[in-house]
Design a protein around this motif. Sequence first.
Motif, PDB file in Angstrom:
ATOM      1  N   GLY A 145       0.818  -1.213   0.000  1.00  0.00           N
ATOM      2  CA  GLY A 145       0.000   0.000   0.000  1.00  0.00           C
ATOM      3  C   GLY A 145       0.847   1.257   0.000  1.00  0.00           C
ATOM      4  N   ILE A 146       2.028   1.168  -0.521  1.00  0.00           N
ATOM      5  CA  ILE A 146       2.944   2.301  -0.567  1.00  0.00           C
ATOM      6  C   ILE A 146       2.520   3.248  -1.682  1.00  0.00           C
ATOM      7  CG2 ILE A 146       5.334   2.965  -1.084  1.00  0.00           C
ATOM      8  CD1 ILE A 146       6.184   0.383   0.316  1.00  0.00           C
ATOM      9  N   GLN A 147       2.573   4.541  -1.412  1.00  0.00           N
ATOM     10  CA  GLN A 147       2.238   5.558  -2.415  1.00  0.00           C
ATOM     11  C   GLN A 147       3.534   6.099  -3.007  1.00  0.00           C
ATOM     12  OE1 GLN A 147      -0.790   6.678  -3.610  1.00  0.00           O
ATOM     13  NE2 GLN A 147       0.463   7.888  -5.005  1.00  0.00           N
ATOM     14  N   TRP A 148       3.684   5.995  -4.320  1.00  0.00           N
ATOM     15  CA  TRP A 148       4.884   6.487  -5.027  1.00  0.00           C
ATOM     16  C   TRP A 148       4.591   7.831  -5.680  1.00  0.00           C
ATOM     17  CZ3 TRP A 148       9.700   4.466  -4.974  1.00  0.00           C
ATOM     18  CH2 TRP A 148       9.854   3.152  -4.530  1.00  0.00           C
ATOM     19  N   ARG A 200       1.061   0.377  -6.029  1.00  0.00           N
ATOM     20  CA  ARG A 200       0.999   0.380  -4.570  1.00  0.00           C
ATOM     21  C   ARG A 200       1.984  -0.645  -3.993  1.00  0.00           C
ATOM     22  NH1 ARG A 200      -1.493   4.798  -2.740  1.00  0.00           N
ATOM     23  NH2 ARG A 200      -3.405   5.196  -3.866  1.00  0.00           N
ATOM     24  N   GLU A 201       2.857  -1.135  -4.820  1.00  0.00           N
ATOM     25  CA  GLU A 201       3.801  -2.161  -4.384  1.00  0.00           C
ATOM     26  C   GLU A 201       5.084  -1.528  -3.869  1.00  0.00           C
ATOM     27  OE1 GLU A 201       4.396  -4.922  -7.555  1.00  0.00           O
ATOM     28  OE2 GLU A 201       2.264  -5.211  -7.885  1.00  0.00           O
ATOM     29  N   SER A 214       9.689   9.575  -4.390  1.00  0.00           N
ATOM     30  CA  SER A 214       9.397   9.392  -2.976  1.00  0.00           C
ATOM     31  C   SER A 214       8.405   8.260  -2.820  1.00  0.00           C
ATOM     32  CB  SER A 214       8.848  10.676  -2.348  1.00  0.00           C
ATOM     33  OG  SER A 214       7.580  10.978  -2.883  1.00  0.00           O
ATOM     34  N   CYS A 215       8.562   7.543  -1.715  1.00  0.00           N
ATOM     35  CA  CYS A 215       7.573   6.520  -1.374  1.00  0.00           C
ATOM     36  C   CYS A 215       7.103   6.829   0.037  1.00  0.00           C
ATOM     37  CB  CYS A 215       8.159   5.110  -1.497  1.00  0.00           C
ATOM     38  SG  CYS A 215       9.489   4.731  -0.356  1.00  0.00           S
ATOM     39  N   SER A 216       5.814   6.661   0.264  1.00  0.00           N
ATOM     40  CA  SER A 216       5.265   6.982   1.577  1.00  0.00           C
ATOM     41  C   SER A 216       4.247   5.937   1.991  1.00  0.00           C
ATOM     42  CB  SER A 216       4.630   8.374   1.579  1.00  0.00           C
ATOM     43  OG  SER A 216       3.624   8.456   0.607  1.00  0.00           O
ATOM     44  N   LEU A 217       4.178   5.740   3.271  1.00  0.00           N
ATOM     45  CA  LEU A 217       3.207   4.816   3.863  1.00  0.00           C
ATOM     46  C   LEU A 217       2.743   5.467   5.162  1.00  0.00           C
ATOM     47  CD1 LEU A 217       1.831   2.036   3.741  1.00  0.00           C
ATOM     48  CD2 LEU A 217       3.732   1.160   5.090  1.00  0.00           C
ATOM     49  N   GLY A 218       1.541   5.984   5.114  1.00  0.00           N
ATOM     50  CA  GLY A 218       1.031   6.693   6.293  1.00  0.00           C
ATOM     51  C   GLY A 218       1.831   7.964   6.528  1.00  0.00           C
ATOM     52  N   ASP A 219       2.403   8.106   7.715  1.00  0.00           N
ATOM     53  CA  ASP A 219       3.181   9.305   8.026  1.00  0.00           C
ATOM     54  C   ASP A 219       4.667   9.117   7.723  1.00  0.00           C
ATOM     55  OD1 ASP A 219       3.589   7.462  10.019  1.00  0.00           O
ATOM     56  OD2 ASP A 219       3.623   8.933  11.642  1.00  0.00           O
ATOM     57  N   LYS A 220       5.068   7.917   7.279  1.00  0.00           N
ATOM     58  CA  LYS A 220       6.465   7.673   6.914  1.00  0.00           C
ATOM     59  C   LYS A 220       6.672   7.997   5.440  1.00  0.00           C
ATOM     60  CE  LYS A 220       6.849   3.800  10.107  1.00  0.00           C
ATOM     61  NZ  LYS A 220       7.093   2.364  10.214  1.00  0.00           N
TER      62      LYS A 220
END
Length: 165
Positions: free
Chosen positions: A36-39, A49-50, A66-72
Amino acid sequence: LLPLVSFLIGVFSQGEFLVEISGTTVTITCPLEDEGIQWELSGKSQDTRERKFIMMDHDSTPANLSCSLGDKKRQLYLNAKVCATCEELDALTVAGIITADLLITLGVLILVYYFSKGRKGRASSAGESRPRGQKMQRPPPVPNPDYEVRTVPFHPAAGEGQPGH
């Protein structure tokens, strides 16, 4: 058929990106470990989402990823030079090619040395048809009669004092 070139930026286990280049394809693995990573590529959101983001037919232009997952969120500045016809050579292959080239060059030099050394000895003996012995001295060449000095007898009484002589 192009080999896979891997560049590890930092240590992957410590939360750094993993970048793999094969031809013009660049694969980037996000250090965040869940799905569920956002690129984002240069500010634009991507569909995947991989954990792995694949850039097909990359043209070597620098990009901000950039890749983000939640607040990271992790960011990467990608400045990878790619080409479709490149081949990767490891250090052992390059060392082998250089060593083989030096050995072949040394072999050619040795062959040229021995053949030129042997030919020099044969040329001097083949040029002479007479057997070697004491050198005989040749007499000096006969002078050309046109250049001989001729002495004309001088008779002082014959023409002395007469005009025209």
